[in-house]
Design a protein around this motif. Sequence first.
Motif, PDB file in Angstrom:
ATOM      1  N   ASN A   1     -17.089  11.231 -11.711  1.00 56.94           N
ATOM      2  CA  ASN A   1     -17.785  11.228 -10.422  1.00 56.94           C
ATOM      3  C   ASN A   1     -16.821  10.925  -9.281  1.00 56.94           C
ATOM      4  N   LEU A   2     -15.850  10.035  -9.532  1.00 53.64           N
ATOM      5  CA  LEU A   2     -14.876   9.666  -8.505  1.00 53.64           C
ATOM      6  C   LEU A   2     -14.035  10.880  -8.109  1.00 53.64           C
ATOM      7  N   ILE A   3     -13.598  11.670  -9.093  1.00 54.74           N
ATOM      8  CA  ILE A   3     -12.798  12.863  -8.802  1.00 54.74           C
ATOM      9  C   ILE A   3     -13.603  13.850  -7.958  1.00 54.74           C
ATOM     10  N   GLU A   4     -14.861  14.044  -8.328  1.00 52.45           N
ATOM     11  CA  GLU A   4     -15.705  14.980  -7.576  1.00 52.45           C
ATOM     12  C   GLU A   4     -15.860  14.541  -6.137  1.00 52.45           C
ATOM     13  N   LYS A   5     -16.097  13.239  -5.914  1.00 53.97           N
ATOM     14  CA  LYS A   5     -16.279  12.734  -4.555  1.00 53.97           C
ATOM     15  C   LYS A   5     -14.967  12.754  -3.773  1.00 53.97           C
ATOM     16  N   LEU A   6     -13.863  12.507  -4.461  1.00 55.04           N
ATOM     17  CA  LEU A   6     -12.553  12.529  -3.800  1.00 55.04           C
ATOM     18  C   LEU A   6     -12.259  13.913  -3.246  1.00 55.04           C
ATOM     19  N   ASN A   7     -12.536  14.942  -4.015  1.00 54.01           N
ATOM     20  CA  ASN A   7     -12.234  16.311  -3.595  1.00 54.01           C
ATOM     21  C   ASN A   7     -13.295  16.897  -2.672  1.00 54.01           C
ATOM     22  N   ARG A   8     -14.382  16.153  -2.493  1.00 56.79           N
ATOM     23  CA  ARG A   8     -15.473  16.660  -1.669  1.00 56.79           C
ATOM     24  C   ARG A   8     -15.720  15.726  -0.488  1.00 56.79           C
ATOM     25  N   GLU A   9     -16.571  14.704  -0.641  1.00 59.38           N
ATOM     26  CA  GLU A   9     -16.969  13.858   0.492  1.00 59.38           C
ATOM     27  C   GLU A   9     -15.793  13.138   1.149  1.00 59.38           C
TER      28      GLU A   9
ATOM     29  N   ALA B   1       0.828  -1.198   0.000  1.00 53.55           N
ATOM     30  CA  ALA B   1       0.000   0.000   0.000  1.00 53.55           C
ATOM     31  C   ALA B   1       0.866   1.253   0.000  1.00 53.55           C
ATOM     32  N   ASN B   2       1.967   1.238   0.752  1.00 51.79           N
ATOM     33  CA  ASN B   2       2.844   2.403   0.804  1.00 51.79           C
ATOM     34  C   ASN B   2       3.480   2.681  -0.547  1.00 51.79           C
ATOM     35  N   MET B   3       3.858   1.618  -1.265  1.00 52.11           N
ATOM     36  CA  MET B   3       4.464   1.797  -2.572  1.00 52.11           C
ATOM     37  C   MET B   3       3.476   2.419  -3.556  1.00 52.11           C
ATOM     38  N   PHE B   4       2.207   2.024  -3.463  1.00 54.32           N
ATOM     39  CA  PHE B   4       1.193   2.648  -4.326  1.00 54.32           C
ATOM     40  C   PHE B   4       1.046   4.128  -3.988  1.00 54.32           C
ATOM     41  N   SER B   5       1.086   4.463  -2.703  1.00 53.44           N
ATOM     42  CA  SER B   5       0.996   5.867  -2.299  1.00 53.44           C
ATOM     43  C   SER B   5       2.136   6.674  -2.897  1.00 53.44           C
ATOM     44  N   MET B   6       3.337   6.095  -2.846  1.00 52.05           N
ATOM     45  CA  MET B   6       4.488   6.790  -3.399  1.00 52.05           C
ATOM     46  C   MET B   6       4.371   6.923  -4.912  1.00 52.05           C
ATOM     47  N   ALA B   7       3.945   5.848  -5.562  1.00 49.33           N
ATOM     48  CA  ALA B   7       3.835   5.879  -7.020  1.00 49.33           C
ATOM     49  C   ALA B   7       2.845   6.949  -7.475  1.00 49.33           C
ATOM     50  N   LEU B   8       1.749   7.079  -6.757  1.00 49.92           N
ATOM     51  CA  LEU B   8       0.721   8.039  -7.149  1.00 49.92           C
ATOM     52  C   LEU B   8       1.104   9.472  -6.800  1.00 49.92           C
ATOM     53  N   SER B   9       2.052   9.642  -5.864  1.00 55.46           N
ATOM     54  CA  SER B   9       2.444  10.990  -5.463  1.00 55.46           C
ATOM     55  C   SER B   9       3.375  11.646  -6.463  1.00 55.46           C
ATOM     56  N   TYR B  10       4.003  10.845  -7.334  1.00 52.39           N
ATOM     57  CA  TYR B  10       4.902  11.401  -8.334  1.00 52.39           C
ATOM     58  C   TYR B  10       4.121  11.758  -9.581  1.00 52.39           C
ATOM     59  N   THR B  11       4.185  12.995  -9.980  1.00 52.41           N
ATOM     60  CA  THR B  11       3.548  13.448 -11.217  1.00 52.41           C
ATOM     61  C   THR B  11       4.496  14.379 -11.942  1.00 52.41           C
ATOM     62  N   GLY B  12       4.456  14.375 -13.220  1.00 55.68           N
ATOM     63  CA  GLY B  12       5.218  15.327 -14.031  1.00 55.68           C
ATOM     64  C   GLY B  12       6.701  15.302 -13.756  1.00 55.68           C
TER      65      GLY B  12
ATOM     66  N   SER C   1      -3.607  13.815   2.137  1.00 57.62           N
ATOM     67  CA  SER C   1      -3.778  14.798   1.072  1.00 57.62           C
ATOM     68  C   SER C   1      -3.950  14.049  -0.240  1.00 57.62           C
ATOM     69  N   PHE C   2      -4.998  14.389  -0.946  1.00 59.44           N
ATOM     70  CA  PHE C   2      -5.297  13.667  -2.174  1.00 59.44           C
ATOM     71  C   PHE C   2      -5.013  14.487  -3.432  1.00 59.44           C
ATOM     72  N   GLY C   3      -4.180  15.510  -3.280  1.00 61.49           N
ATOM     73  CA  GLY C   3      -3.856  16.356  -4.424  1.00 61.49           C
ATOM     74  C   GLY C   3      -3.189  15.590  -5.554  1.00 61.49           C
ATOM     75  N   GLY C   4      -2.195  14.767  -5.194  1.00 64.08           N
ATOM     76  CA  GLY C   4      -1.491  14.001  -6.223  1.00 64.08           C
ATOM     77  C   GLY C   4      -2.407  13.007  -6.916  1.00 64.08           C
ATOM     78  N   ILE C   5      -3.236  12.314  -6.119  1.00 60.33           N
ATOM     79  CA  ILE C   5      -4.158  11.323  -6.700  1.00 60.33           C
ATOM     80  C   ILE C   5      -5.178  12.012  -7.589  1.00 60.33           C
ATOM     81  N   SER C   6      -5.698  13.152  -7.133  1.00 59.23           N
ATOM     82  CA  SER C   6      -6.673  13.881  -7.920  1.00 59.23           C
ATOM     83  C   SER C   6      -6.083  14.332  -9.255  1.00 59.23           C
ATOM     84  N   SER C   7      -4.826  14.766  -9.226  1.00 59.79           N
ATOM     85  CA  SER C   7      -4.161  15.179 -10.468  1.00 59.79           C
ATOM     86  C   SER C   7      -3.993  14.000 -11.407  1.00 59.79           C
TER      87      SER C   7
END
Length: 842
Positions: free
Chosen positions: A222-230, A61-72, A245-251
């Motif tokens: 719909n998933l993005i909307e719920k992630l940034n809201r509920e 699970a931690n590796m997935f978190s790291m993988a998703l945190s890297y963007t651009g 913080s779900f900024g990286g995942i949302s991006s």
Amino acid sequence: MANKALVIDVQDRSKLNGALEQWQTIGNMQAFTRDIETPSVEENADKSAIVSGIPTVYARANMFSMALSYTGDSMANVSAGMNQYYDELVDEWFGLIACIALDSGKLQIKRVELGYSDNGTLGTTNNLYEAKGAFGNMLFERKPLWTEQTQEKGERNPFINIIKYNNQVVGGTSPECLLFTSPSYSITPDPRYAPQGKFRDPVKYGNVSEKDWLALYAYVKNLIEKLNREFTIYFQNLDDSLRPSFGGISSRLALWLDEIRNQIDDVEKATANPVAGFTSPFSLIFNYSDDMYGINGAISNNPHDGYYTRFKAEELLLPRGSEIARIILTPQAVKNYSQLPVQLLEASIKGSESNEKAYFAIPLSSVGMKIFGSSISALIGQQYSQEIRSSMTAEFDPSRKDNNLTVYLTINSMEGSTRNIVAVYTAKSDRVVQNSDILIWPNFISKQWNKYFMYSEMPHAANSISFNAIPFVGELTDGKFLPLCGEDNNPLYLTGDKEILKGKGIDSTLLVTSDHRVAAIPYKYEIYQSNKPFSGLKLVSGLDREGKEKVAGFLLIRYAQGNDDSKLPKNLMNTTINFKPRGVLLGFDFGSTNSSVAYYDPNDTDDTKGKGLVFKNRRISLFGADDGLGRYQPKDFFFFSKKETRSNALKSVLTLHDSSRLPDDREMWRERAVSGGMPCFLSNLPIKSVTSNTISLDFGNNIEANLINNMKWSDSPIEKAYKTAYLRTLLIMVYAELFDKGLKPESLNWSYPSTMEWSMVSNHYGPIWQNLSGTNVSPILEHGNQVPLRVTDIANQVNVLDGGDDPFIMDSKANPSGQPTIANDDPFAMAGDPFSENGNQK
């Protein structure tokens, strides 16, 4: 350890300040993990099997978190090997989301509490090394993040949702990366999201149809909307150090949504498929449903006035994982499947090269039954309809013991949107419907007829059978014959509350039962009578732990419309019979060995003679298992006869139901039609023994029946009950034959020999025949009222000479039928007479 190709190193070794053989806290674990360096690896290597580093069960699970945190640009600081590994994790992550969006029915979600079974803590538990509790402890300071935020502190255990695909663990949930996949799994390939048995990004690797792109686009949006809201709001009360913080995942999701958008021509048609099964808080983001509106298969996304019912798409099917009843049809029934009088779900068989099919009870819920209503036959492909746009198909995998029936429900709305629901069920090989039948009588339904009978070899309360069948009835609604439902939209089952049934105008009776009194008798059956026609049956496989029925699907009776000349039962509910001004006159002769019936139609001025009847086979086998071939079965004797018989060739023989099968007040039920016994017109009986007035039959397997004959001259109370039951049942059969001709009986004459003592005529037979009068037996309705029958009073009854005993004396005319009387046409002279030398055949 030889396979560990990725050797762990970090960019800044000054952070490796631990002492030998001592536990010490690494200050910034995320930064430490981020800076891991690895050499490059071969392109096709299984990196999930060879990477190592983070000392925790949550490494995946931690590796997935790291993988998703890297963007651009942030990927530039990651070594080539780790960069490649992160890319593959993200691809799997996208693939799993696509599976949820397109095929959620194949997934099973199980919540696992990561606490000790004895509710102890790290210091108080009696089993420190119990896996669930130990795994919870290994979350250390992150433990509050993995708990229910809505529960009081001190009462919370961390938890994880295990995700299974067709019973195989493929991943789990995490509040930091939403989802992660297992390090090792292999699923059935799907070209959309798992082309080689591994989850993959469908944009890069998938082969996806336009409708699935639309569904995936709507779901991810719909998933993005719920992630940034509920979902973000759900964790707002956590400390800053723990709040995710779900900024990286949302991006990441936003970029992916753009890539999906590029695959679609008209994004305005995008609608998501329903998704259910995730528990809080993941239900906030992954579960999806929206309101729709429907009636008789017409589905709309928008509210409608009138009879449209609001529903959610995921409510249309039975719960995933339910056991569904498989129906094993006879080869003849399969051959004539288009004429089968029951609607079943037809499934293709996986791996079959002969186009063989398997048949199942329909897995619609009560909501689905109401929404699709009269269009279910078109929904399952048993009838073509240009108006019905939705469809249900299925695939059965006989190589699997469970999760072997996959049902695909496609909902097409009037606005052009599509929703696809996939549900996986189990059909057990050792629990099937085979060699059990359900019969209905008569073979028509009409608003002018109010006596319908059902014979079921799947009693609703029997414990020793695979499935219990519970019938329900229907009524005419807006010109369509539909199940009659209660306030909760569930069909009104005939085993339910009698007051509720009566409130809906249902008058039903269980004439013959199958309860604890016959538990030791191997043959199970029950008989229902209803004033409204039968619509179908609910199959139940038992009770769950809470005592609720485990529904195994529905069987719906299929009626032919109007003058359809098929063998299906006829639906005449929209037809009004205009009976002739005068009803017909009936003549009955009840004899010692034979009986006869004739009728005279006074409206037919061209024919002044009475006529005989032919009793047709008016019973319908729902499973098409009543072809008349082979050895007699109990249903041939305990229910209406299937043998076509002339009305001047009737045996005066009554098949009795075992007294333990009758309701508690058994004597009363002995006089009623059907429950008191069934007239038997069959020959070549499987005789076990014969006495002066009883024939015992043996069907094998300890299944027996008793037949009563030679009843005419006995004046005992029980014989009186037998004769009453015989004549009442026979009269209902006469009504059915005349109704089919558009005729109604008005009066009845009965005969007796001159040698019979007057006391027996008046005190014994008089009450029997009067028991048939009025509305006691009549099933015919005219202008909403029951048509009564007038039975000739004894004072006006013609005394027939002993030599004639002619039932056709009506209005003092001698035998206007023109047919031979019983004396000259004895049906017991036929081959198979149980009293003849050839009669005892087995």
